[in-house]
Design a protein around this motif. Structure first.
Motif, PDB file in Angstrom:
ATOM      1  N   GLY A  50     -28.097  -5.529  88.738  1.00 47.32           N
ATOM      2  CA  GLY A  50     -29.070  -4.466  88.645  1.00 47.32           C
ATOM      3  C   GLY A  50     -29.319  -4.067  87.200  1.00 47.32           C
ATOM      4  N   PRO A  51     -30.222  -3.110  86.974  1.00 48.58           N
ATOM      5  CA  PRO A  51     -30.538  -2.671  85.604  1.00 48.58           C
ATOM      6  C   PRO A  51     -29.329  -2.153  84.843  1.00 48.58           C
ATOM      7  CG  PRO A  51     -32.109  -1.775  87.188  1.00 48.58           C
ATOM      8  CD  PRO A  51     -31.028  -2.405  87.979  1.00 48.58           C
ATOM      9  N   GLY A  52     -28.360  -1.564  85.577  1.00 46.80           N
ATOM     10  CA  GLY A  52     -27.178  -1.029  84.919  1.00 46.80           C
ATOM     11  C   GLY A  52     -26.028  -1.999  84.835  1.00 46.80           C
ATOM     12  N   GLY A  53     -26.259  -3.259  85.190  1.00 44.98           N
ATOM     13  CA  GLY A  53     -25.204  -4.259  85.126  1.00 44.98           C
ATOM     14  C   GLY A  53     -24.377  -4.375  86.382  1.00 44.98           C
ATOM     15  N   GLU A  54     -24.684  -3.573  87.409  1.00 45.13           N
ATOM     16  CA  GLU A  54     -23.921  -3.653  88.646  1.00 45.13           C
ATOM     17  C   GLU A  54     -24.307  -4.900  89.436  1.00 45.13           C
ATOM     18  OE1 GLU A  54     -27.655  -1.254  89.417  1.00 45.13           O
ATOM     19  OE2 GLU A  54     -26.106  -1.382  87.852  1.00 45.13           O
ATOM     20  N   ASP A  55     -23.339  -5.439  90.171  1.00 47.26           N
ATOM     21  CA  ASP A  55     -23.579  -6.628  90.980  1.00 47.26           C
ATOM     22  C   ASP A  55     -24.449  -6.280  92.187  1.00 47.26           C
ATOM     23  OD1 ASP A  55     -22.034  -8.183  89.301  1.00 47.26           O
ATOM     24  OD2 ASP A  55     -20.185  -7.826  90.440  1.00 47.26           O
ATOM     25  N   THR A  56     -25.371  -7.166  92.503  1.00 43.28           N
ATOM     26  CA  THR A  56     -26.236  -6.990  93.678  1.00 43.28           C
ATOM     27  C   THR A  56     -26.204  -8.265  94.513  1.00 43.28           C
ATOM     28  OG1 THR A  56     -28.209  -7.790  92.510  1.00 43.28           O
ATOM     29  CG2 THR A  56     -27.764  -5.416  92.427  1.00 43.28           C
ATOM     30  N   TYR A  57     -26.566  -8.125  95.771  1.00 37.94           N
ATOM     31  CA  TYR A  57     -26.610  -9.261  96.711  1.00 37.94           C
ATOM     32  C   TYR A  57     -27.798  -9.012  97.629  1.00 37.94           C
ATOM     33  CZ  TYR A  57     -24.026 -13.301  98.536  1.00 37.94           C
ATOM     34  OH  TYR A  57     -23.616 -14.559  98.875  1.00 37.94           O
ATOM     35  N   GLY A  71     -44.565   1.292 104.526  1.00 45.18           N
ATOM     36  CA  GLY A  71     -43.956   2.574 104.842  1.00 45.18           C
ATOM     37  C   GLY A  71     -43.455   3.259 103.584  1.00 45.18           C
ATOM     38  N   ASN A  72     -42.220   3.747 103.649  1.00 37.61           N
ATOM     39  CA  ASN A  72     -41.652   4.441 102.482  1.00 37.61           C
ATOM     40  C   ASN A  72     -40.733   3.541 101.664  1.00 37.61           C
ATOM     41  OD1 ASN A  72     -39.556   4.216 104.238  1.00 37.61           O
ATOM     42  ND2 ASN A  72     -38.826   6.314 104.042  1.00 37.61           N
ATOM     43  N   LEU A  73     -40.872   2.229 101.821  1.00 41.78           N
ATOM     44  CA  LEU A  73     -40.071   1.311 101.025  1.00 41.78           C
ATOM     45  C   LEU A  73     -40.406   1.466  99.543  1.00 41.78           C
ATOM     46  CD1 LEU A  73     -38.049  -1.125 101.324  1.00 41.78           C
ATOM     47  CD2 LEU A  73     -40.061  -2.589 101.060  1.00 41.78           C
ATOM     48  N   ARG A  74     -39.389   1.563  98.727  1.00 35.37           N
ATOM     49  CA  ARG A  74     -39.599   1.742  97.301  1.00 35.37           C
ATOM     50  C   ARG A  74     -40.155   0.466  96.670  1.00 35.37           C
ATOM     51  NH1 ARG A  74     -33.752   4.516  95.821  1.00 35.37           N
ATOM     52  NH2 ARG A  74     -33.840   6.182  97.384  1.00 35.37           N
ATOM     53  N   LYS A  75     -40.992   0.651  95.667  1.00 35.83           N
ATOM     54  CA  LYS A  75     -41.655  -0.471  95.021  1.00 35.83           C
ATOM     55  C   LYS A  75     -40.660  -1.461  94.441  1.00 35.83           C
ATOM     56  CE  LYS A  75     -45.056  -1.593  91.438  1.00 35.83           C
ATOM     57  NZ  LYS A  75     -45.960  -1.057  90.416  1.00 35.83           N
ATOM     58  N   TRP A  76     -39.566  -0.946  93.892  1.00 33.04           N
ATOM     59  CA  TRP A  76     -38.588  -1.817  93.233  1.00 33.04           C
ATOM     60  C   TRP A  76     -37.408  -2.157  94.128  1.00 33.04           C
ATOM     61  CZ3 TRP A  76     -40.697  -3.801  89.107  1.00 33.04           C
ATOM     62  CH2 TRP A  76     -41.664  -3.067  88.434  1.00 33.04           C
ATOM     63  N   GLY A  77     -37.554  -1.937  95.438  1.00 32.73           N
ATOM     64  CA  GLY A  77     -36.537  -2.370  96.378  1.00 32.73           C
ATOM     65  C   GLY A  77     -35.354  -1.450  96.527  1.00 32.73           C
ATOM     66  N   GLY A  78     -35.258  -0.375  95.739  1.00 33.00           N
ATOM     67  CA  GLY A  78     -34.162   0.571  95.885  1.00 33.00           C
ATOM     68  C   GLY A  78     -33.024   0.353  94.922  1.00 33.00           C
ATOM     69  N   TYR A  80     -33.385  -1.494  92.052  1.00 32.53           N
ATOM     70  CA  TYR A  80     -33.902  -1.791  90.714  1.00 32.53           C
ATOM     71  C   TYR A  80     -34.952  -0.764  90.293  1.00 32.53           C
ATOM     72  CZ  TYR A  80     -31.768  -6.385  91.452  1.00 32.53           C
ATOM     73  OH  TYR A  80     -30.888  -7.402  91.685  1.00 32.53           O
ATOM     74  N   ASP A  81     -34.704   0.496  90.569  1.00 30.91           N
ATOM     75  CA  ASP A  81     -35.675   1.533  90.217  1.00 30.91           C
ATOM     76  C   ASP A  81     -35.933   1.526  88.713  1.00 30.91           C
ATOM     77  OD1 ASP A  81     -36.011   2.391  92.787  1.00 30.91           O
ATOM     78  OD2 ASP A  81     -34.370   3.841  92.691  1.00 30.91           O
ATOM     79  N   GLN A  82     -37.220   1.566  88.360  1.00 33.84           N
ATOM     80  CA  GLN A  82     -37.623   1.427  86.966  1.00 33.84           C
ATOM     81  C   GLN A  82     -38.047   2.744  86.310  1.00 33.84           C
ATOM     82  OE1 GLN A  82     -37.558  -1.684  85.350  1.00 33.84           O
ATOM     83  NE2 GLN A  82     -36.373  -2.123  87.193  1.00 33.84           N
ATOM     84  N   GLY A  83     -37.786   3.840  86.969  1.00 31.77           N
ATOM     85  CA  GLY A  83     -38.179   5.122  86.393  1.00 31.77           C
ATOM     86  C   GLY A  83     -39.670   5.341  86.522  1.00 31.77           C
ATOM     87  N   ASP A  84     -40.230   6.084  85.587  1.00 36.55           N
ATOM     88  CA  ASP A  84     -41.643   6.417  85.623  1.00 36.55           C
ATOM     89  C   ASP A  84     -42.430   5.364  84.862  1.00 36.55           C
ATOM     90  OD1 ASP A  84     -44.063   7.553  85.893  1.00 36.55           O
ATOM     91  OD2 ASP A  84     -43.581   9.444  84.862  1.00 36.55           O
TER      92      ASP A  84
END
Length: 532
Positions: A50-57, A71-78, A80-84
């Motif tokens: 992820g953006p903070g270096g955490e492991d993702t799968y 629906g309410n799915l976040r654009k960056w998948g949850g 990998y939020d990119q801020g504003d």
């Protein structure tokens, strides 16, 4: 690692895939003291950061949907939020900006409970599930989410219904972006040894046309890769009374355009008749996709098993068992749920009562009795048939369902059986395979796994006799290529001849005729109707 890449094309496909991914996520075992999972997670998931270096799968998938379908799915998948992002855009434009924002879609109670990490989540109902993202468990990589802004979900002004609209949409997007380079190639290049690509898509609407052009591009790029197409057809419900003729023509066009390019084409439609233990709302995409996903996930289970955990069947292995003559790529999907545990204990007795196949050569000591006669099993044992021929859509021309059809190839996946029964059945299968080969009869491949199908809290309560306390069920799934496809395709051909324009009629008729002919070979010529 034999990875599988998934393409989800359309809103109904995303409902189906959401159930699929929820099930895959349930196989993860985070307790180091317990037995390791039997599933090779690297086949469907990719490791990342992820953006903070955490492991993702995250799932190896591409999710296409129309505007308003997420629906309410976040654009960056949850993850990998990119801020504003709007702040970054100010450097590109120094003038005044007028913002127009749609009202945000409220998060469901179920999703809110998942985000908060609550142990007990609210019970879901059809009214709670407005979008497929309302019951999703997994996070997706930002590259997975591909929103199409040319059409809006549910629009009556510009509906996404005609098959040609899907073709035109793919052509315009591909011309602008090169979809394979932008979307598919980054995922494919991450794979060490890609097993195949599975595609979930609607076959009776514009997504069929979109899929046909996508499949054509994939086949050109990945000539020897297994391509599996799961074509969803609506067997009733909200659109059945409005434009059935359009949907029937769309099905015919999808069948003739896609089946010749893919490795396997599996039509999927809810049967017009269901067993008594299934009680569901057939107008609910959450209910319908849940039942279909259970069958799909069961029959493909062998493709993601870890080596050493029983018999493993890659997509290419399953294709070889089904497409015995090289031109039989359309398979029927059937399924049964064993809701009564006593059925499992008496299974051997019921097998021993099966009919005798007189065409098999006798054994050395006595006349042969075929246990679990494979020629009849797909129709007599499995009580849910999801092939499109039994849906109300094509039932107009298929009033009679002939059970005495020939099976060219069949693959069965039985999950949740006891180990002792599995060993006995595998011994019977080995003996039967040898003797059926001597008699020139079709081979039936069977896969067993003690892992039952999990009934998650995101799965609808549609199995009435199942004890929800157990949270699992024994499922028997089957794929088969049979002469029934000839009858079904000819019936579909006769239907669409009256519905298509003159310019397309001959091409479509000839293509469907060639498909039907492939399921006659080697059977009708030796029928009992021939004179002595």
């Amino acid at each position: 690692m034999h990875e599988i890449l998934t393409l989800q094309l359309g809103h109904r496909a995303n409902y189906l895939a959401t159930h699929f991914w929820n099930t895959q996520e349930s196989y993860f075992n985070y307790d180091p003291a317990s037995e390791p999972s039997r599933i090779d997670h690297d086949i469907h998931f990719r490791a990342g950061q992820g953006p903070g270096g955490e492991d993702t799968y995250t799932p190896r998938t591409l999710i296409y949907d129309l505007k308003g379908g997420y629906g309410n799915l976040r654009k960056w998948g949850g993850l990998y939020d990119q801020g504003d992002v709007e702040e970054d855009m100010k450097t590109l434009w120094n003038g005044s900006v007028v913002k127009q924002k749609d009202a945000p879609i409220t998060q469901s109670r179920y999703q809110r409970a998942l985000d908060e990490g609550l142990e007990k989540v609210p019970k879901l109902s059809s009214q709670d599930v407005r979008y497929w993202s309302d019951f999703a468990h997994v996070f997706h990589h930002p590259r997975s989410i591909v929103q199409i802004n040319d059409y809006e979900l549910g629009s009556t002004i510009l509906p996404f219904e005609k098959w040609s609209s899907g073709e035109d949409l793919f052509s315009s997007l591909d011309k602008e972006h090169d979809l394979l380079d932008r979307d598919v190639r980054p995922w494919a290049e991450e794979c060490d040894q890609m097993q195949g690509i599975q595609i979930f898509a609607g076959a009776d609407d514009a997504w069929g046309g979109f899929s046909s052009r996508y499949v054509e591009a994939l086949r050109d790029e990945y000539g020897k890769t297994s391509l599996w197409f799961w074509g969803l057809e609506e067997a009733g419900g909200r659109d059945q009374r409005t434009k059935p003729s359009l949907r029937t023509v769309n099905v015919a066009q999808s069948l003739q355009a896609i089946s010749t390019l893919v490795s396997m084409y599996i039509p999927m439609a809810l049967s017009s008749t269901l067993p008594p233990y299934v009680q569901m709302d057939q107008n609910s995409p959450w209910h319908v996709s849940g039942l279909l996903s259970m069958a799909l996930e069961t029959i493909t289970l062998p493709s993601r098993q870890k080596p050493g955990n029983g018999k493993r069947g890659l997509l290419s292995d399953i294709e070889a068992a089904l497409n015995v003559n090289g031109n039989q790529k359309i398979a029927d999907l059937q399924c049964s749920v064993i809701v009564d545990p006593s059925v499992q204990q008496t299974r051997r007795q019921s097998i021993a009562a099966a009919v005798t196949d007189s065409r098999l050569p006798p054994s050395d000591s006595q006349c042969l009795v075929v246990y679990e006669d494979e020629m009849e099993k797909a129709h007599s044992t499995l009580d849910m048939d999801f092939s499109s021929g039994k849906s109300s859509l094509t039932a107009l021309s298929l009033r009679q369902w002939d059970k005495a059809n020939h099976i060219f190839g069949q693959v069965e996946s039985i999950r949740g059986l006891l180990t002792s029964e599995q060993e006995i059945d595998e011994e019977d299968q080995a003996t039967s395979r040898k003797r059926r080969r001597l008699a020139s009869l079709p081979n039936v491949e069977k896969y067993y796994d003690p892992l039952p199908y999990p009934l998650l809290d995101s799965f609808p309560e549609i199995l009435t006799k199942t004890e929800r306390v157990t949270k699992t069920v024994v499922v028997h799934g089957s794929l088969s290529t049979t002469t029934q496809m000839c009858k079904r395709t000819e019936g579909l051909r006769n239907l669409v001849l009256r519905m298509t324009n003159v310019a397309d009629r001959e091409t479509l008729s000839n293509a469907l005729g060639e498909i039907a002919e492939a399921y006659k070979e080697g059977w009708d010529s030796g029928s009992d109707e021939d004179s002595d």
